[in-house]
Enzyme design. Structure first.
Site: not given
Lengths: 240, 240
Positions: B98-100
């Protein structure tokens, strides 16, 4: 800007994570996660050990935000925690909850006569505290901002940012959290009405053991408020 | 069902909270939050101290799910963490971020040639690891499931539940998380395109100090993969 987020055994991380991030990103903000003592707690569901930053005794008296996520059933009958919420809530600029956090606010006498949102599984539990149940996802009534559970935490956070800081900051938070839901990625079963009775009842049956502790704890909280003269005794009224 | 979620200094709680809950609700699931040692870490942004449950050495070798949320920039150049991800990722049934978190998977050599989603702020950083950037919110490419940041964690969790357990369970999770977004509650600024350049640049400027650490850490990670023969040396190719 001083904020306190109640944490306790059985805290739902997803309820507090977006607001904790949003509050922490306000320049010079002071964000406390508060509990009786700095002991290791575990989130719910599953095992996620974490530490409160601040005890009830250390928590600032004047808060801009008092936020309550879902916590374990037994906490709803805990005198020390309810007294803390009632005291800080009486003076806080915003008193706010996500998911079952509304039950804690109710148990502390902070939602009597307020329009309120909570997780749909808990809707029937709130009126005993004088709260007025709504079908809205996020409800702002005077300085109370309450919301549904789980994913509603993000909308709750954007609405809280708007009231606390302003539109510009709230729009930045919406962009930071990439609040751009894509319906084609999911099933469209996000409410009991959309999910239908079979799916809804299947989930309720699975969750029943986790939720069994709520009824007795909430009944005790109601008695406590009535003894304090903070909630009318409906049974007594019915008898009179 | 065995799952490991990487945690590290600077973990974004909102990225892991929905998946941690979903995985923990699978009957007889074993869900580990893993780091080098069981030391107190803090989330980002703000201060939220927590403890990993499991060390890298203790983590099961065969995982159904290896999940990586956003973690601090310096972790992207950490040999021990990247070796752990590369080893477990090679054998895991699903490798997911998720995300970075996608930058960590990329730095560990796990996204070379894979279509990938990450937070829009990080889109330009991913191709150096051979990842193929998309504009999709959640991307499934073979056994890699990657997603945008923040609120996309919920859709990521529903999609992961679908692939890992099946439609029935994923629909329950969608209902449990009340995934029923209400556009009228927010501003409609959830993507750079919707937000426009002024708001987008304002947020990027505010976040720049937090993101400054990524470029040098990722450059080191690229060199590391090239030295291992796991990533082509584009500068060398260009010279030849």
């Amino acid at each position: 800007m001083k904020a306190a987020i109640l944490v306790a055994p059985g805290t739902v991380l997803a309820d507090l994570a977006p607001a904790h991030a949003m509050l922490s990103m306000i320049p010079s903000a002071e964000v406390h996660t508060v509990w009786k003592k700095k002991e290791i707690l575990s989130a719910f569901p599953g095992t996620f050990p974490f530490l409160p930053t601040t005890t009830f005794a250390e928590c600032p008296r004047q808060l801009d935000v008092l936020l309550v996520p879902a916590v374990g059933p037994e906490v709803h009958a805990d005198d020390e925690t309810l007294d803390f919420l009632a005291e800080r809530g009486a003076e806080a600029r915003f008193v706010t909850s996500v998911c079952a956090g509304a039950l804690m606010l109710g148990a502390a006498g902070l939602l009597n006569g307020y329009r309120t949102a909570t997780h749909w599984m808990l809707d029937e539990m709130l009126p005993q505290f004088g709260a007025i149940i709504t079908t809205e996802r996020v409800v702002v009534d005077r300085n109370r901002i309450t919301s549904d559970g789980g994913s509603a935490a993000t909308e709750h956070t954007i609405v809280l940012a708007k009231h606390l800081v302003g539109d510009d900051y709230a729009q930045e938070i919406e962009l930071f959290f990439e609040w751009d839901p894509q319906p084609q990625l999911v099933f469209g079963t996000g409410t009991p009405t959309k999910a239908g009775p079979e799916l809804t009842n299947r989930l309720l049956t699975k969750m029943a053991p986790e939720f069994a502790g709520f009824a007795p704890a909430l009944a005790k909280a109601v008695e406590r408020l009535q003894a304090q003269g903070l909630l009318e005794d409906r049974a007594a009224l019915a008898r009179s």
